[in-house]
Design a protein around this motif. Sequence first.
Motif, PDB file in Angstrom:
ATOM      1  N   ASP A  19       3.476 -68.248  62.137  1.00 16.90           N
ATOM      2  CA  ASP A  19       3.132 -69.092  63.365  1.00 16.90           C
ATOM      3  C   ASP A  19       3.107 -68.223  64.556  1.00 16.90           C
ATOM      4  O   ASP A  19       4.040 -67.994  65.245  1.00 16.90           O
ATOM      5  CB  ASP A  19       4.023 -70.499  63.555  1.00 16.90           C
ATOM      6  N   ALA A  20       1.980 -67.920  65.125  1.00 12.61           N
ATOM      7  CA  ALA A  20       1.882 -67.047  66.290  1.00 12.61           C
ATOM      8  C   ALA A  20       1.188 -67.660  67.422  1.00 12.61           C
ATOM      9  O   ALA A  20       0.470 -67.033  68.280  1.00 12.61           O
ATOM     10  CB  ALA A  20       0.961 -65.742  65.577  1.00 12.61           C
ATOM     11  N   ARG A  21       1.365 -69.012  67.656  1.00 10.29           N
ATOM     12  CA  ARG A  21       0.873 -69.733  68.959  1.00 10.29           C
ATOM     13  C   ARG A  21       1.377 -69.150  70.168  1.00 10.29           C
ATOM     14  O   ARG A  21       0.813 -69.065  71.047  1.00 10.29           O
ATOM     15  CB  ARG A  21       1.176 -71.248  68.484  1.00 10.29           C
ATOM     16  N   GLU A  22       2.643 -68.634  70.002  1.00 12.00           N
ATOM     17  CA  GLU A  22       3.320 -68.298  71.371  1.00 12.00           C
ATOM     18  C   GLU A  22       3.110 -66.507  71.359  1.00 12.00           C
ATOM     19  O   GLU A  22       3.557 -65.857  72.004  1.00 12.00           O
ATOM     20  CB  GLU A  22       4.714 -68.456  71.350  1.00 12.00           C
ATOM     21  N   LEU A  23       2.161 -65.929  70.295  1.00 12.43           N
ATOM     22  CA  LEU A  23       1.966 -64.574  70.628  1.00 12.43           C
ATOM     23  C   LEU A  23       0.707 -64.430  71.590  1.00 12.43           C
ATOM     24  O   LEU A  23      -0.336 -64.867  71.209  1.00 12.43           O
ATOM     25  CB  LEU A  23       1.604 -63.944  69.147  1.00 12.43           C
ATOM     26  N   THR A  24       1.007 -63.735  72.724  1.00 11.64           N
ATOM     27  CA  THR A  24      -0.080 -63.721  73.613  1.00 11.64           C
ATOM     28  C   THR A  24      -1.069 -62.430  73.634  1.00 11.64           C
ATOM     29  O   THR A  24      -1.868 -62.231  74.243  1.00 11.64           O
ATOM     30  CB  THR A  24       0.677 -63.581  75.136  1.00 11.64           C
ATOM     31  N   PHE A  25      -0.536 -61.455  72.807  1.00 13.26           N
ATOM     32  CA  PHE A  25      -1.366 -60.386  72.464  1.00 13.26           C
ATOM     33  C   PHE A  25      -1.090 -59.618  71.160  1.00 13.26           C
ATOM     34  O   PHE A  25       0.038 -59.553  70.838  1.00 13.26           O
ATOM     35  CB  PHE A  25      -1.042 -59.310  73.611  1.00 13.26           C
ATOM     36  N   ILE A  26      -1.922 -59.366  70.455  1.00 17.90           N
ATOM     37  CA  ILE A  26      -1.665 -58.408  69.092  1.00 17.90           C
ATOM     38  C   ILE A  26      -2.952 -57.482  69.011  1.00 17.90           C
ATOM     39  O   ILE A  26      -4.052 -57.786  69.370  1.00 17.90           O
ATOM     40  CB  ILE A  26      -1.705 -59.204  68.053  1.00 17.90           C
ATOM     41  N   ASP A  27      -2.468 -56.334  68.967  1.00 19.96           N
ATOM     42  CA  ASP A  27      -3.867 -55.092  68.736  1.00 19.96           C
ATOM     43  C   ASP A  27      -3.954 -55.004  67.506  1.00 19.96           C
ATOM     44  O   ASP A  27      -3.409 -55.455  66.478  1.00 19.96           O
ATOM     45  CB  ASP A  27      -3.449 -53.838  69.586  1.00 19.96           C
ATOM     46  N   HIS A  28      -4.914 -53.945  67.070  1.00 23.42           N
ATOM     47  CA  HIS A  28      -5.218 -53.573  65.846  1.00 23.42           C
ATOM     48  C   HIS A  28      -4.257 -53.119  65.017  1.00 23.42           C
ATOM     49  O   HIS A  28      -4.233 -53.210  63.949  1.00 23.42           O
ATOM     50  CB  HIS A  28      -6.606 -52.682  65.675  1.00 23.42           C
ATOM     51  N   ARG A  29      -3.478 -52.400  65.537  1.00 23.92           N
ATOM     52  CA  ARG A  29      -2.319 -51.770  64.987  1.00 23.92           C
ATOM     53  C   ARG A  29      -1.261 -52.790  64.352  1.00 23.92           C
ATOM     54  O   ARG A  29      -0.611 -52.707  63.253  1.00 23.92           O
ATOM     55  CB  ARG A  29      -1.407 -50.784  65.866  1.00 23.92           C
ATOM     56  N   GLY A  30      -1.069 -53.637  65.173  1.00 27.82           N
ATOM     57  CA  GLY A  30      -0.355 -55.002  64.762  1.00 27.82           C
ATOM     58  C   GLY A  30      -0.777 -55.460  63.433  1.00 27.82           C
ATOM     59  O   GLY A  30       0.024 -55.991  62.519  1.00 27.82           O
ATOM     60  N   LEU A  31      -2.107 -55.797  63.491  1.00 26.35           N
ATOM     61  CA  LEU A  31      -2.829 -56.443  62.325  1.00 26.35           C
ATOM     62  C   LEU A  31      -2.468 -55.286  61.050  1.00 26.35           C
ATOM     63  O   LEU A  31      -2.481 -56.027  59.963  1.00 26.35           O
ATOM     64  CB  LEU A  31      -4.183 -56.758  62.554  1.00 26.35           C
ATOM     65  N   LEU A  32      -2.923 -54.276  61.588  1.00 26.36           N
ATOM     66  CA  LEU A  32      -2.704 -53.210  60.226  1.00 26.36           C
ATOM     67  C   LEU A  32      -1.319 -53.075  59.702  1.00 26.36           C
ATOM     68  O   LEU A  32      -1.294 -53.072  58.421  1.00 26.36           O
ATOM     69  CB  LEU A  32      -3.237 -51.701  60.534  1.00 26.36           C
ATOM     70  N   ARG A  33      -0.439 -53.463  60.514  1.00 21.35           N
ATOM     71  CA  ARG A  33       1.001 -53.367  60.182  1.00 21.35           C
ATOM     72  C   ARG A  33       1.373 -54.714  58.994  1.00 21.35           C
ATOM     73  O   ARG A  33       1.993 -54.771  58.228  1.00 21.35           O
ATOM     74  CB  ARG A  33       1.961 -53.420  61.260  1.00 21.35           C
ATOM     75  N   LEU A  34       0.486 -55.611  59.535  1.00 22.67           N
ATOM     76  CA  LEU A  34       0.716 -56.956  58.849  1.00 22.67           C
ATOM     77  C   LEU A  34      -0.028 -56.645  57.380  1.00 22.67           C
ATOM     78  O   LEU A  34       0.496 -57.262  56.203  1.00 22.67           O
ATOM     79  CB  LEU A  34       0.215 -57.925  59.533  1.00 22.67           C
ATOM     80  N   ALA A  35      -1.228 -56.127  57.605  1.00 19.09           N
ATOM     81  CA  ALA A  35      -1.890 -55.690  56.334  1.00 19.09           C
ATOM     82  C   ALA A  35      -1.020 -54.828  55.274  1.00 19.09           C
ATOM     83  O   ALA A  35      -1.054 -55.296  54.009  1.00 19.09           O
ATOM     84  CB  ALA A  35      -3.326 -55.364  56.659  1.00 19.09           C
ATOM     85  N   GLU A  36      -0.538 -54.095  55.972  1.00 16.19           N
ATOM     86  CA  GLU A  36       0.495 -53.167  54.939  1.00 16.19           C
ATOM     87  C   GLU A  36       1.455 -53.842  54.380  1.00 16.19           C
ATOM     88  O   GLU A  36       1.636 -53.542  52.883  1.00 16.19           O
ATOM     89  CB  GLU A  36       0.961 -52.033  55.739  1.00 16.19           C
ATOM     90  N   GLN A  37       2.123 -54.758  55.101  1.00 22.43           N
ATOM     91  CA  GLN A  37       3.019 -55.541  54.157  1.00 22.43           C
ATOM     92  C   GLN A  37       2.639 -56.496  53.172  1.00 22.43           C
ATOM     93  O   GLN A  37       3.102 -56.685  52.195  1.00 22.43           O
ATOM     94  CB  GLN A  37       3.904 -56.383  55.298  1.00 22.43           C
ATOM     95  N   ALA A  38       1.408 -57.032  53.329  1.00 24.71           N
ATOM     96  CA  ALA A  38       0.700 -57.845  52.750  1.00 24.71           C
ATOM     97  C   ALA A  38       0.556 -57.169  51.375  1.00 24.71           C
ATOM     98  O   ALA A  38       0.541 -57.908  50.069  1.00 24.71           O
ATOM     99  CB  ALA A  38      -0.787 -58.611  53.335  1.00 24.71           C
ATOM    100  N   ASP A  39      -0.097 -56.153  51.496  1.00 26.75           N
ATOM    101  CA  ASP A  39      -0.535 -55.259  50.260  1.00 26.75           C
ATOM    102  C   ASP A  39       0.678 -54.743  49.380  1.00 26.75           C
ATOM    103  O   ASP A  39       0.700 -54.804  48.304  1.00 26.75           O
ATOM    104  CB  ASP A  39      -1.361 -54.106  50.637  1.00 26.75           C
ATOM    105  N   ARG A  40       1.701 -54.419  50.315  1.00 27.23           N
ATOM    106  CA  ARG A  40       3.067 -53.948  49.397  1.00 27.23           C
ATOM    107  C   ARG A  40       3.887 -55.051  48.767  1.00 27.23           C
ATOM    108  O   ARG A  40       4.200 -54.977  47.727  1.00 27.23           O
ATOM    109  CB  ARG A  40       3.854 -53.311  50.470  1.00 27.23           C
ATOM    110  N   ARG A  41       3.898 -56.392  49.353  1.00 22.78           N
ATOM    111  CA  ARG A  41       4.350 -57.446  48.932  1.00 22.78           C
ATOM    112  C   ARG A  41       3.450 -58.245  47.987  1.00 22.78           C
ATOM    113  O   ARG A  41       3.966 -59.136  47.053  1.00 22.78           O
ATOM    114  CB  ARG A  41       4.905 -58.618  49.946  1.00 22.78           C
ATOM    115  N   GLY A  42       2.424 -58.142  47.718  1.00 21.69           N
ATOM    116  CA  GLY A  42       1.363 -58.790  46.720  1.00 21.69           C
ATOM    117  C   GLY A  42       1.088 -60.382  47.285  1.00 21.69           C
ATOM    118  O   GLY A  42       1.187 -61.100  46.463  1.00 21.69           O
TER     119      GLY A  42
END
Length: 227
Positions: free
Chosen positions: A174-197
């Motif tokens: 739930d990121a409704r209170e996240l006011t800014f995310i750059d591409h690096r933040g999204l890539l870090r999330l993607a890395e975790q998603a790939d690592r954890r399946g």
Amino acid sequence: MADLARRFADLPDFDNLRDRGAVRFKSLDGLYGTDAVVDTAEQVRTYAAETEEAVAAGFAGFRVAAEVTNLVRTPAQLDAFAGYEHAVDRYMAAYPFEALCAYNVPVLGTAAVDKLASMHPRGNVEGVPFHLHGWGQAGAVALEGELDLRAHDLFPWALDRAAPQWGPGEVVLDARELTFIDHRGLLRLAEQADRRGITIVLRTRRFSAARMVDILGIAGVRVEQVA
């Protein structure tokens, strides 16, 4: 413990609260060794049992305030305790339990305390760019603040301690209170998603996040825009 209890003696009805077991003092001395590393699952089970016991005794819930500097002095302790903070925070989001952790900044240093503060929904540490914590219901996760240049080192560290407890399947942030995310933040999330399946569902008010995921072809992260 007697010295600590005397500090609270002037609080209204304190003696009565202590006599009926509504307030208790407990020393951590002897419970943990100098370099003891917290066992996340065991500690959450302990607090869950204490909460159930308090509710069964007629109390509305269970609250803890603890000075835990000695449990985060070494890198191994800090890593383990950060993971524990995330786990117990997710428990607190669903059950009548609250905890307040106190850290000695001069002893630990601001860098270590900033790391711990990023794993809490709130606190009195200024300048921490984001907060990654349990939210709403058992298993839910919230991401608040800003993921900008200041978060480039801290965010991957926080994810590495929190994400092992996510999944399987889809994990909603739930990121409704996240006011800014750059591409690096999204890539870090993607890395975790790939690592954890897993698939990470980022629920945000920001249209830009969905656009970046689409343009960069970021896999493992699905952005849902919400009001």
